[in-house]
Write a protein that holds these residues in place. Structure first.
Motif, PDB file in Angstrom:
ATOM      1  N   ASP A 198      44.396  -8.644 -53.099  1.00 36.10           N
ATOM      2  CA  ASP A 198      43.030  -8.760 -53.604  1.00 36.10           C
ATOM      3  C   ASP A 198      42.867  -7.963 -54.886  1.00 36.10           C
ATOM      4  O   ASP A 198      43.570  -6.984 -55.126  1.00 36.10           O
ATOM      5  N   ILE A 199      41.957  -8.443 -55.709  1.00 39.74           N
ATOM      6  CA  ILE A 199      41.609  -7.797 -56.980  1.00 39.74           C
ATOM      7  C   ILE A 199      40.168  -7.352 -56.866  1.00 39.74           C
ATOM      8  O   ILE A 199      39.267  -8.181 -56.653  1.00 39.74           O
ATOM      9  N   THR A 200      39.936  -6.059 -56.996  1.00 35.50           N
ATOM     10  CA  THR A 200      38.590  -5.505 -56.947  1.00 35.50           C
ATOM     11  C   THR A 200      38.243  -4.921 -58.314  1.00 35.50           C
ATOM     12  O   THR A 200      38.882  -3.953 -58.747  1.00 35.50           O
ATOM     13  N   PRO A 201      37.275  -5.519 -59.010  1.00 38.59           N
ATOM     14  CA  PRO A 201      36.864  -4.974 -60.308  1.00 38.59           C
ATOM     15  C   PRO A 201      36.140  -3.640 -60.139  1.00 38.59           C
ATOM     16  O   PRO A 201      35.387  -3.451 -59.184  1.00 38.59           O
ATOM     17  N   GLY A 202      36.373  -2.750 -61.062  1.00 39.04           N
ATOM     18  CA  GLY A 202      35.670  -1.474 -61.059  1.00 39.04           C
ATOM     19  C   GLY A 202      34.297  -1.623 -61.693  1.00 39.04           C
ATOM     20  O   GLY A 202      34.010  -2.593 -62.397  1.00 39.04           O
ATOM     21  N   GLY A 203      33.461  -0.668 -61.408  1.00 35.64           N
ATOM     22  CA  GLY A 203      32.118  -0.678 -61.979  1.00 35.64           C
ATOM     23  C   GLY A 203      32.107  -0.158 -63.403  1.00 35.64           C
ATOM     24  O   GLY A 203      33.023   0.539 -63.841  1.00 35.64           O
ATOM     25  N   VAL A 204      31.080  -0.533 -64.115  1.00 34.48           N
ATOM     26  CA  VAL A 204      30.823   0.004 -65.456  1.00 34.48           C
ATOM     27  C   VAL A 204      29.408   0.565 -65.449  1.00 34.48           C
ATOM     28  O   VAL A 204      28.596   0.237 -64.577  1.00 34.48           O
ATOM     29  N   ARG A 256      32.987  -9.208 -59.026  1.00 34.62           N
ATOM     30  CA  ARG A 256      33.263  -9.844 -57.730  1.00 34.62           C
ATOM     31  C   ARG A 256      34.753  -9.803 -57.409  1.00 34.62           C
ATOM     32  O   ARG A 256      35.582 -10.006 -58.278  1.00 34.62           O
ATOM     33  N   ARG A 257      35.067  -9.600 -56.158  1.00 32.77           N
ATOM     34  CA  ARG A 257      36.447  -9.494 -55.685  1.00 32.77           C
ATOM     35  C   ARG A 257      37.069 -10.872 -55.504  1.00 32.77           C
ATOM     36  O   ARG A 257      36.424 -11.795 -55.026  1.00 32.77           O
ATOM     37  N   LEU A 258      38.342 -10.995 -55.888  1.00 34.07           N
ATOM     38  CA  LEU A 258      39.130 -12.201 -55.670  1.00 34.07           C
ATOM     39  C   LEU A 258      40.297 -11.877 -54.758  1.00 34.07           C
ATOM     40  O   LEU A 258      40.732 -10.727 -54.682  1.00 34.07           O
ATOM     41  N   ALA A 259      40.835 -12.902 -54.080  1.00 30.37           N
ATOM     42  CA  ALA A 259      41.962 -12.675 -53.177  1.00 30.37           C
ATOM     43  C   ALA A 259      42.834 -13.917 -53.097  1.00 30.37           C
ATOM     44  O   ALA A 259      42.404 -15.022 -53.452  1.00 30.37           O
ATOM     45  N   VAL A 260      44.051 -13.714 -52.599  1.00 35.42           N
ATOM     46  CA  VAL A 260      44.978 -14.809 -52.345  1.00 35.42           C
ATOM     47  C   VAL A 260      45.835 -14.427 -51.144  1.00 35.42           C
ATOM     48  O   VAL A 260      46.208 -13.257 -50.991  1.00 35.42           O
ATOM     49  N   GLU A 261      46.110 -15.395 -50.279  1.00 38.77           N
ATOM     50  CA  GLU A 261      47.034 -15.151 -49.173  1.00 38.77           C
ATOM     51  C   GLU A 261      48.452 -15.301 -49.703  1.00 38.77           C
ATOM     52  O   GLU A 261      48.739 -16.228 -50.472  1.00 38.77           O
ATOM     53  N   VAL A 262      49.320 -14.383 -49.313  1.00 38.90           N
ATOM     54  CA  VAL A 262      50.720 -14.374 -49.743  1.00 38.90           C
ATOM     55  C   VAL A 262      51.603 -14.314 -48.494  1.00 38.90           C
ATOM     56  O   VAL A 262      51.112 -14.033 -47.395  1.00 38.90           O
ATOM     57  N   PRO A 263      52.903 -14.555 -48.636  1.00 40.36           N
ATOM     58  CA  PRO A 263      53.775 -14.477 -47.465  1.00 40.36           C
ATOM     59  C   PRO A 263      53.718 -13.086 -46.812  1.00 40.36           C
ATOM     60  O   PRO A 263      53.708 -12.059 -47.489  1.00 40.36           O
ATOM     61  N   ALA A 264      53.681 -13.092 -45.496  1.00 38.26           N
ATOM     62  CA  ALA A 264      53.614 -11.840 -44.727  1.00 38.26           C
ATOM     63  C   ALA A 264      55.018 -11.281 -44.508  1.00 38.26           C
ATOM     64  O   ALA A 264      56.016 -11.948 -44.786  1.00 38.26           O
ATOM     65  N   THR A 265      55.058 -10.070 -43.977  1.00 37.72           N
ATOM     66  CA  THR A 265      56.343  -9.394 -43.766  1.00 37.72           C
ATOM     67  C   THR A 265      57.105  -9.928 -42.561  1.00 37.72           C
ATOM     68  O   THR A 265      58.282  -9.625 -42.406  1.00 37.72           O
ATOM     69  N   ARG A 319      27.573  -8.533 -66.619  1.00 38.02           N
ATOM     70  CA  ARG A 319      28.879  -9.137 -66.894  1.00 38.02           C
ATOM     71  C   ARG A 319      29.589  -8.286 -67.937  1.00 38.02           C
ATOM     72  O   ARG A 319      29.014  -7.968 -68.976  1.00 38.02           O
ATOM     73  N   SER A 320      30.855  -7.907 -67.637  1.00 39.02           N
ATOM     74  CA  SER A 320      31.599  -7.066 -68.565  1.00 39.02           C
ATOM     75  C   SER A 320      33.072  -7.454 -68.579  1.00 39.02           C
ATOM     76  O   SER A 320      33.688  -7.629 -67.530  1.00 39.02           O
ATOM     77  N   SER A 321      33.631  -7.543 -69.779  1.00 35.96           N
ATOM     78  CA  SER A 321      35.075  -7.783 -69.916  1.00 35.96           C
ATOM     79  C   SER A 321      35.811  -6.458 -70.068  1.00 35.96           C
ATOM     80  O   SER A 321      37.014  -6.447 -70.352  1.00 35.96           O
ATOM     81  N   ALA A 322      35.114  -5.346 -69.861  1.00 36.68           N
ATOM     82  CA  ALA A 322      35.716  -4.019 -70.024  1.00 36.68           C
ATOM     83  C   ALA A 322      35.934  -3.318 -68.680  1.00 36.68           C
ATOM     84  O   ALA A 322      35.980  -2.100 -68.617  1.00 36.68           O
ATOM     85  N   ARG A 323      36.097  -4.070 -67.621  1.00 34.22           N
ATOM     86  CA  ARG A 323      36.295  -3.474 -66.297  1.00 34.22           C
ATOM     87  C   ARG A 323      37.755  -3.113 -66.063  1.00 34.22           C
ATOM     88  O   ARG A 323      38.658  -3.797 -66.518  1.00 34.22           O
ATOM     89  N   ALA A 324      37.964  -2.049 -65.305  1.00 34.65           N
ATOM     90  CA  ALA A 324      39.286  -1.721 -64.763  1.00 34.65           C
ATOM     91  C   ALA A 324      39.360  -2.394 -63.391  1.00 34.65           C
ATOM     92  O   ALA A 324      38.343  -2.896 -62.879  1.00 34.65           O
ATOM     93  N   PHE A 325      40.542  -2.394 -62.776  1.00 38.24           N
ATOM     94  CA  PHE A 325      40.718  -3.119 -61.518  1.00 38.24           C
ATOM     95  C   PHE A 325      41.567  -2.321 -60.541  1.00 38.24           C
ATOM     96  O   PHE A 325      42.382  -1.493 -60.936  1.00 38.24           O
ATOM     97  N   ARG A 326      41.363  -2.611 -59.264  1.00 37.03           N
ATOM     98  CA  ARG A 326      42.257  -2.132 -58.206  1.00 37.03           C
ATOM     99  C   ARG A 326      42.857  -3.383 -57.576  1.00 37.03           C
ATOM    100  O   ARG A 326      42.125  -4.289 -57.164  1.00 37.03           O
ATOM    101  N   VAL A 327      44.179  -3.444 -57.520  1.00 31.57           N
ATOM    102  CA  VAL A 327      44.871  -4.588 -56.931  1.00 31.57           C
ATOM    103  C   VAL A 327      45.674  -4.062 -55.749  1.00 31.57           C
ATOM    104  O   VAL A 327      46.438  -3.102 -55.890  1.00 31.57           O
ATOM    105  N   GLU A 328      45.454  -4.660 -54.572  1.00 28.88           N
ATOM    106  CA  GLU A 328      46.143  -4.203 -53.361  1.00 28.88           C
ATOM    107  C   GLU A 328      46.749  -5.368 -52.603  1.00 28.88           C
ATOM    108  O   GLU A 328      46.140  -6.428 -52.504  1.00 28.88           O
TER     109      GLU A 328
END
Length: 122
Positions: free
Chosen positions: A37-43, A19-28, A57-66
């Motif tokens: 946001d953090i998007t877990p990769g599939g296994v 599942r994807r997580l996110a947080v609002e941060v200061p804008a430009t 459920r897996s603790s061996a996922r890679a992630f994309r953070v944007e």
């Protein structure tokens, strides 16, 4: 992950369930809103679990953070991506690297929540 205490238990579980997580941060600038946001990769086991109607459920996922910056006036519509800017991205290979990346970006795992409970348009 070497630092499970850093995550709220339910959010670490969400990541491990893909599942994807996110947080609002200061804008430009004014009239902008930004999110990381953090998007877990599939296994491999995800496909079979989906076919059988459950979530693996897996603790061996890679992630994309944007880190994205958006025009605040468009964030609630279908055109949220017009004028959006990708500020930075990272691809941690595992939970430990994810924590390292978040530290480098001066973000705390405790700041993140379920993406659907934020205004993140993605």
């Amino acid at each position: 992950m070497t630092d499970n205490v850093a995550w709220a238990t339910e959010h670490l579980t969400a990541l491990r369930l893909g599942r994807r997580l996110a947080v609002e941060v200061p804008a430009t600038g004014p009239g902008r809103r930004a999110f990381v946001d953090i998007t877990p990769g599939g296994v491999d086991a995800d496909k079979q679990a989906r076919r059988e109607g459950w979530t693996h459920r897996s603790s061996a996922r890679a992630f994309r953070v944007e880190h994205w910056d958006y025009d605040a006036a468009l964030i609630d519509g279908y055109d949220y991506d017009i004028g959006a800017t990708l500020i930075r991205s990272g691809h941690p290979a595992d939970e430990s690297e994810l924590l390292t990346l978040l530290r480098e970006w001066h973000l705390s795992p405790r700041d993140f929540t379920y993406a659907w409970s934020t205004a993140d348009p993605r």
